[in-house]
Design a protein around this motif. Structure first.
Motif, PDB file in Angstrom:
ATOM      1  N   SER A   7       0.962  -1.299  -0.003  1.00 16.28           N
ATOM      2  CA  SER A   7       0.187   0.032  -0.034  1.00 16.28           C
ATOM      3  C   SER A   7       0.802   1.317   0.143  1.00 16.28           C
ATOM      4  CB  SER A   7      -0.964   0.003   1.406  1.00 16.28           C
ATOM      5  OG  SER A   7      -0.143   0.254   2.311  1.00 16.28           O
ATOM      6  N   ILE A   8       0.271   2.348  -0.269  1.00 15.04           N
ATOM      7  CA  ILE A   8       0.921   3.672  -0.274  1.00 15.04           C
ATOM      8  C   ILE A   8       1.423   4.088   0.819  1.00 15.04           C
ATOM      9  CG2 ILE A   8      -1.079   5.000   0.111  1.00 15.04           C
ATOM     10  CD1 ILE A   8       1.668   6.058  -2.470  1.00 15.04           C
ATOM     11  N   GLY A   9       0.875   3.707   2.244  1.00 12.93           N
ATOM     12  CA  GLY A   9       1.470   3.919   3.232  1.00 12.93           C
ATOM     13  C   GLY A   9       2.752   3.192   3.773  1.00 12.93           C
ATOM     14  N   VAL A  10       2.700   2.093   3.455  1.00 10.43           N
ATOM     15  CA  VAL A  10       3.947   1.128   3.622  1.00 10.43           C
ATOM     16  C   VAL A  10       5.072   1.560   2.667  1.00 10.43           C
ATOM     17  CG1 VAL A  10       4.997  -1.143   3.156  1.00 10.43           C
ATOM     18  CG2 VAL A  10       2.622  -1.043   4.017  1.00 10.43           C
ATOM     19  N   ILE A  11       4.861   2.040   1.474  1.00 12.33           N
ATOM     20  CA  ILE A  11       5.785   2.704   0.821  1.00 12.33           C
ATOM     21  C   ILE A  11       6.372   3.925   1.296  1.00 12.33           C
ATOM     22  CG2 ILE A  11       6.202   3.788  -1.766  1.00 12.33           C
ATOM     23  CD1 ILE A  11       4.118   1.569  -3.006  1.00 12.33           C
ATOM     24  N   LEU A  12       5.582   4.690   1.761  1.00 13.20           N
ATOM     25  CA  LEU A  12       6.030   5.865   2.253  1.00 13.20           C
ATOM     26  C   LEU A  12       6.777   5.733   3.445  1.00 13.20           C
ATOM     27  CD1 LEU A  12       3.168   8.345   1.322  1.00 13.20           C
ATOM     28  CD2 LEU A  12       5.135   7.998   0.348  1.00 13.20           C
ATOM     29  N   ALA A  13       6.535   4.756   4.403  1.00  9.93           N
ATOM     30  CA  ALA A  13       7.177   4.383   5.632  1.00  9.93           C
ATOM     31  C   ALA A  13       8.450   3.666   5.284  1.00  9.93           C
ATOM     32  CB  ALA A  13       6.133   3.646   6.427  1.00  9.93           C
ATOM     33  N   SER A  14       8.596   3.096   4.201  1.00 17.13           N
ATOM     34  CA  SER A  14       9.789   2.188   3.999  1.00 17.13           C
ATOM     35  C   SER A  14      10.746   3.085   3.106  1.00 17.13           C
ATOM     36  CB  SER A  14       9.469   0.982   3.053  1.00 17.13           C
ATOM     37  OG  SER A  14       8.967   1.132   1.840  1.00 17.13           O
ATOM     38  N   ASP A  15      10.584   4.220   2.807  1.00 15.81           N
ATOM     39  CA  ASP A  15      11.287   5.105   1.818  1.00 15.81           C
ATOM     40  C   ASP A  15      12.790   5.244   2.403  1.00 15.81           C
ATOM     41  OD1 ASP A  15      12.209   6.901   0.045  1.00 15.81           O
ATOM     42  OD2 ASP A  15      11.117   8.600   0.612  1.00 15.81           O
ATOM     43  N   PRO A  16      12.640   5.794   3.869  1.00 17.40           N
ATOM     44  CA  PRO A  16      14.004   5.872   4.405  1.00 17.40           C
ATOM     45  C   PRO A  16      14.916   4.590   4.591  1.00 17.40           C
ATOM     46  CG  PRO A  16      12.254   6.901   5.595  1.00 17.40           C
ATOM     47  CD  PRO A  16      11.643   6.131   4.610  1.00 17.40           C
ATOM     48  N   GLN A  17      14.320   3.518   4.616  1.00 13.65           N
ATOM     49  CA  GLN A  17      14.924   2.097   4.858  1.00 13.65           C
ATOM     50  C   GLN A  17      15.612   1.891   3.574  1.00 13.65           C
ATOM     51  OE1 GLN A  17      11.752  -0.429   6.225  1.00 13.65           O
ATOM     52  NE2 GLN A  17      11.885   0.829   8.128  1.00 13.65           N
ATOM     53  N   LEU A  18      15.138   2.215   2.128  1.00 12.29           N
ATOM     54  CA  LEU A  18      15.665   1.829   0.983  1.00 12.29           C
ATOM     55  C   LEU A  18      16.822   2.702   0.551  1.00 12.29           C
ATOM     56  CD1 LEU A  18      12.278   1.366  -0.868  1.00 12.29           C
ATOM     57  CD2 LEU A  18      13.756  -0.389  -0.044  1.00 12.29           C
ATOM     58  N   PRO A  19      17.575   2.203  -0.461  1.00 13.68           N
ATOM     59  CA  PRO A  19      18.734   3.165  -1.094  1.00 13.68           C
ATOM     60  C   PRO A  19      18.117   4.334  -1.555  1.00 13.68           C
ATOM     61  CG  PRO A  19      18.977   0.888  -1.784  1.00 13.68           C
ATOM     62  CD  PRO A  19      17.745   0.912  -1.210  1.00 13.68           C
ATOM     63  N   ASP A  20      18.765   5.695  -1.374  1.00 15.71           N
ATOM     64  CA  ASP A  20      18.365   6.854  -1.810  1.00 15.71           C
ATOM     65  C   ASP A  20      17.775   6.771  -3.149  1.00 15.71           C
ATOM     66  OD1 ASP A  20      19.135   8.223   0.482  1.00 15.71           O
ATOM     67  OD2 ASP A  20      21.061   8.646  -0.296  1.00 15.71           O
ATOM     68  N   ALA A  21      18.170   6.384  -4.244  1.00 18.51           N
ATOM     69  CA  ALA A  21      17.612   6.526  -5.678  1.00 18.51           C
ATOM     70  C   ALA A  21      16.424   5.549  -5.681  1.00 18.51           C
ATOM     71  CB  ALA A  21      18.838   5.815  -6.578  1.00 18.51           C
ATOM     72  N   VAL A  22      16.401   4.290  -5.166  1.00 18.26           N
ATOM     73  CA  VAL A  22      15.432   3.328  -5.167  1.00 18.26           C
ATOM     74  C   VAL A  22      13.983   4.023  -4.516  1.00 18.26           C
ATOM     75  CG1 VAL A  22      14.575   0.979  -4.664  1.00 18.26           C
ATOM     76  CG2 VAL A  22      16.799   1.540  -5.527  1.00 18.26           C
ATOM     77  N   GLY A  23      14.504   4.425  -3.131  1.00 17.29           N
ATOM     78  CA  GLY A  23      13.291   5.019  -2.297  1.00 17.29           C
ATOM     79  C   GLY A  23      12.558   6.301  -2.809  1.00 17.29           C
ATOM     80  N   SER A  24      13.498   7.009  -3.507  1.00 18.72           N
ATOM     81  CA  SER A  24      13.167   8.197  -4.045  1.00 18.72           C
ATOM     82  C   SER A  24      12.112   8.081  -5.260  1.00 18.72           C
ATOM     83  CB  SER A  24      14.231   9.233  -4.394  1.00 18.72           C
ATOM     84  OG  SER A  24      13.642  10.554  -4.900  1.00 18.72           O
ATOM     85  N   SER A  25      12.689   7.274  -6.011  1.00 18.88           N
ATOM     86  CA  SER A  25      11.896   6.832  -7.388  1.00 18.88           C
ATOM     87  C   SER A  25      10.717   6.027  -6.971  1.00 18.88           C
ATOM     88  CB  SER A  25      12.808   6.188  -8.535  1.00 18.88           C
ATOM     89  OG  SER A  25      13.182   4.802  -8.008  1.00 18.88           O
ATOM     90  N   LEU A  26      10.651   5.164  -6.287  1.00 18.55           N
ATOM     91  CA  LEU A  26       9.508   4.430  -5.741  1.00 18.55           C
ATOM     92  C   LEU A  26       8.363   5.267  -5.219  1.00 18.55           C
ATOM     93  CD1 LEU A  26       8.194   1.964  -5.529  1.00 18.55           C
ATOM     94  CD2 LEU A  26       9.110   1.293  -3.426  1.00 18.55           C
ATOM     95  N   THR A  27       8.802   6.427  -4.212  1.00 17.94           N
ATOM     96  CA  THR A  27       7.948   7.307  -3.886  1.00 17.94           C
ATOM     97  C   THR A  27       7.429   8.060  -4.980  1.00 17.94           C
ATOM     98  OG1 THR A  27       9.173   7.364  -1.639  1.00 17.94           O
ATOM     99  CG2 THR A  27       7.648   9.072  -2.047  1.00 17.94           C
ATOM    100  N   THR A  28       8.072   8.733  -5.763  1.00 16.50           N
ATOM    101  CA  THR A  28       7.572   9.491  -6.876  1.00 16.50           C
ATOM    102  C   THR A  28       6.714   8.755  -7.997  1.00 16.50           C
ATOM    103  OG1 THR A  28      10.016  10.704  -6.964  1.00 16.50           O
ATOM    104  CG2 THR A  28       8.514  10.963  -8.628  1.00 16.50           C
ATOM    105  N   ALA A  29       7.178   7.602  -7.969  1.00 18.73           N
ATOM    106  CA  ALA A  29       6.167   6.873  -8.803  1.00 18.73           C
ATOM    107  C   ALA A  29       4.699   6.541  -8.175  1.00 18.73           C
ATOM    108  CB  ALA A  29       6.716   5.487  -9.230  1.00 18.73           C
ATOM    109  N   ALA A  30       5.142   6.271  -6.920  1.00 17.29           N
ATOM    110  CA  ALA A  30       3.621   5.779  -6.097  1.00 17.29           C
ATOM    111  C   ALA A  30       2.681   6.828  -5.755  1.00 17.29           C
ATOM    112  CB  ALA A  30       4.214   5.177  -4.889  1.00 17.29           C
ATOM    113  N   GLN A  31       3.191   7.987  -5.549  1.00 15.87           N
ATOM    114  CA  GLN A  31       2.192   9.152  -5.207  1.00 15.87           C
ATOM    115  C   GLN A  31       1.214   9.466  -6.276  1.00 15.87           C
ATOM    116  OE1 GLN A  31       4.902  11.898  -3.665  1.00 15.87           O
ATOM    117  NE2 GLN A  31       4.367  11.203  -1.582  1.00 15.87           N
TER     118      GLN A  31
END
Length: 81
Positions: A7-31
């Motif tokens: 879910s979007i909540g899990v993605i946004l919560a796990s953003d800090p745990q992922l590598p910078d490029a992956v977390g940022s791009s995943l959040t940018t795509a998920a929103q």
């Protein structure tokens, strides 16, 4: 990439745990994906509600309102004519 199907909540919560490029791009795509899905669900719901209102208005015309007697119904119909 189990996070990508969560879910979007899990993605946004796990953003800090992922590598910078992956977390940022995943959040940018998920929103935008979440917003698009929410807009689609709202549009589909509005269409269904409009269709239900249309069906109710056309199919339930012959039913008298609650508490109205048959003589009141006839007199109101005659006054409209």
């Amino acid at each position: 990439m189990d996070v990508a199907i969560a879910s979007i909540g899990v993605i946004l919560a796990s953003d800090p745990q992922l590598p910078d490029a992956v977390g940022s791009s995943l959040t940018t795509a998920a929103q935008p994906a979440f917003t698009s899905g929410l807009n689609t669900a709202g549009l589909v719901s509005a269409v269904i509600a409009a269709l239900a209102a249309l069906v109710a208005a056309t199919r339930l015309r012959h039913i008298r309102p609650t508490g109205e007697s048959a003589s009141e119904s006839r007199s109101s119909e005659e006054s409209v004519r």
